[in-house]
Scaffold this active site. Structure first.
Site, PDB file in Angstrom:
ATOM      1  N   PHE A 139     -10.304  -0.889  -1.197  1.00  0.00           N
ATOM      2  CA  PHE A 139     -10.035  -2.328  -1.191  1.00  0.00           C
ATOM      3  C   PHE A 139      -9.003  -2.608  -0.106  1.00  0.00           C
ATOM      4  CE2 PHE A 139      -7.884  -6.243  -2.250  1.00  0.00           C
ATOM      5  CZ  PHE A 139      -8.942  -7.078  -2.547  1.00  0.00           C
ATOM      6  N   ASP A 224      -3.546   2.349   4.397  1.00  0.00           N
ATOM      7  CA  ASP A 224      -3.261   1.095   3.722  1.00  0.00           C
ATOM      8  C   ASP A 224      -2.354   1.419   2.527  1.00  0.00           C
ATOM      9  OD1 ASP A 224      -3.244  -1.103   2.043  1.00  0.00           O
ATOM     10  OD2 ASP A 224      -5.356  -1.608   2.347  1.00  0.00           O
ATOM     11  N   LYS A 253       2.427  -5.769  -0.922  1.00  0.00           N
ATOM     12  CA  LYS A 253       2.688  -6.207  -2.300  1.00  0.00           C
ATOM     13  C   LYS A 253       4.177  -6.284  -2.687  1.00  0.00           C
ATOM     14  CE  LYS A 253      -1.741  -5.853  -4.510  1.00  0.00           C
ATOM     15  NZ  LYS A 253      -2.778  -5.554  -3.513  1.00  0.00           N
TER      16      LYS A 253
END
Ligand SMILES: *Cc1c(COP(=O)(O)O)cnc(C)c1O
Length: 400
Positions: A139, A224, A253
């Site tokens: 993702f 990532d 995040k």
């Protein structure tokens, strides 16, 4: 307003991107605790999808953000920004990167990484070297290029045609990766620990061979670390577990403690390809976002939260293994540090998540059969004991 009225407003005026949400609305948080508008207390083991690593309303963080809001919030990247330069320095001094660019979301940081990788070869006269390999079940975001990099058809298909040049191989399948690494490939992107698809950890051997392949084939290796970075796995960066360094890694995040900010961090030899006019952002790295980022980094480093995540994570895994021995519905655990998946052998993750909520615990689900725990890195053993006790009770009543 009560919850019912809020739900009515949402249904009438907000796009239905999130369907029926969990039936709760929060108004206040402190540490691992959140309180809903009707005063119910919850323990937050989801951390807003790994965002609130320092906990809710950390006093030092709140003070730093308030101070910055009181001075000024935004000026644009046409001017020098002290907070931005300082945050870039902190990230560089604590990582393998040489330079940083700030955006507002994980997707934007990955977009920046893709642009930088393509730019790097174009500026060397290799404009045909633009392919990007990604992993199945990955993702990487919801924009058209990051969807093109996301190895899950359900997210991609409705928006085709997507940005061209992307292809997929299975995680931990080095032979497949090697076969896909043709001379037109400029980059490989992967999450050292896949988050969204259910906390899947990459093999050490796979990442080490991938690093060697990238060196041989002149391919840029992008990690990532939007979800697994910044202490979550028990080290400041997940790549530190593997004895390999990426050429580019992305963060988002937890970087701003909830204030939107992301970072694309690159080795100097790659970062030099970025010249004036190639990239930009209105909000990215503004004084408020970077003041938040600086406060988060200070807390992470001074309180040794990555180390704490490693130690507390071990305790958490031990407790979950104990539950596994008692309850047949649990088939195992996955993850690292405080990035933890509890794998179930029935598709009951969503139901279990709701039962946890009703007992006062916020947890996540990934797919149908994985419960996902991403608590603040400050979570205590006592908090974990409470969750385990509640889970034990729910599992005994519902699934034994
Ligand atoms: C959440 C996430 C993204 C996307 O971040 P946004 O801020 O939602 O754009 C990208 N990569 C990973 C690994 C993520 O977990």
């Amino acid at each position: 307003m009560d919850l019912k009225e809020i739900i009515e407003l949402d249904k009438e005026f907000f796009m239905n991107a999130f369907g029926d949400r969990l039936p709760v609305c929060f108004e206040k948080g402190r540490g691992i605790k959140l309180w809903s508008i009707d005063g119910t207390e919850y323990l937050d083991f989801f951390g807003g999808i790994a965002v609130t690593s320092i906990g809710h309303s950390n006093p030092a963080f709140v003070k730093a953000v308030k101070e910055q809001v009181g001075k000024f919030i935004h000026c644009s990247n046409y001017y020098y920004i002290q907070q931005q330069a300082e945050l870039a320095r902190t990230l560089v001094e604590n990582s393998c990167a040489g330079k940083v660019f700030f955006g507002n979301s994980g997707a934007e940081a990955n977009e920046c990484a893709f642009k930088l990788a393509r730019l790097h070869f174009r500026k060397k006269g290799q404009s045909g070297k633009y392919g990007i390999i990604s992993l199945n079940e990955s993702f990487h975001g919801r924009t058209l290029a990051t969807l093109a990099a996301t190895g899950q058809e359900k997210y991609r298909t409705p928006f085709e045609p997507l940005t061209p040049g992307f292809k997929f191989v299975d995680a931990n399948d080095f032979e497949a990766l090697k076969a896909a690494a043709t001379p037109d490939v400029c980059a490989i992107i992967l999450e050292p620990v896949q988050g969204e698809s259910g906390i899947k950890v990459m093999d050490r051997d796979f990442l080490q061979k991938t690093r060697e392949l990238c060196d041989e084939m002149d391919i840029i290796l992008i990690f990532d670390e939007v979800q697994c970075g910044l202490g979550r796995t028990g080290k400041l960066f997940a790549y530190e577990h593997y004895g390999v360094e990426p050429d580019i890694f992305t963060l988002a995040k937890s970087l701003g403690g909830g204030i939107p900010i992301s970072a694309c961090c690159a080795k100097d030899r790659i970062a030099v390809s970025m010249s004036p006019g190639d990239h930009g952002s209105t909000f990215g790295g503004n004084p408020l976002a970077c003041a938040a980022g600086n406060a988060v980094m200070k807390i992470l480093l001074e309180k040794h939260l990555p180390k704490k995540a490693a130690v507390t994570g071990k305790y958490f895994f031990g407790k979950l293994d104990g539950l596994k021995k008692k309850h047949g519905v649990i088939s195992g655990t996955r993850g690292m540090g405080l990035m933890i998946g509890l794998v179930l052998n029935k598709p009951v993750a969503a139901e279990l998540k709701l039962l946890c909520l009703e007992s006062g615990y916020l947890v996540g689900a990934a797919g149908n059969d994985v419960l996902r725990f991403l608590p603040p890195l400050t979570v205590s053993r006592k908090d974990i004991d409470r969750l385990i006790e509640a889970l034990d009770k729910i599992l005994t009543e519902k699934y034994d």
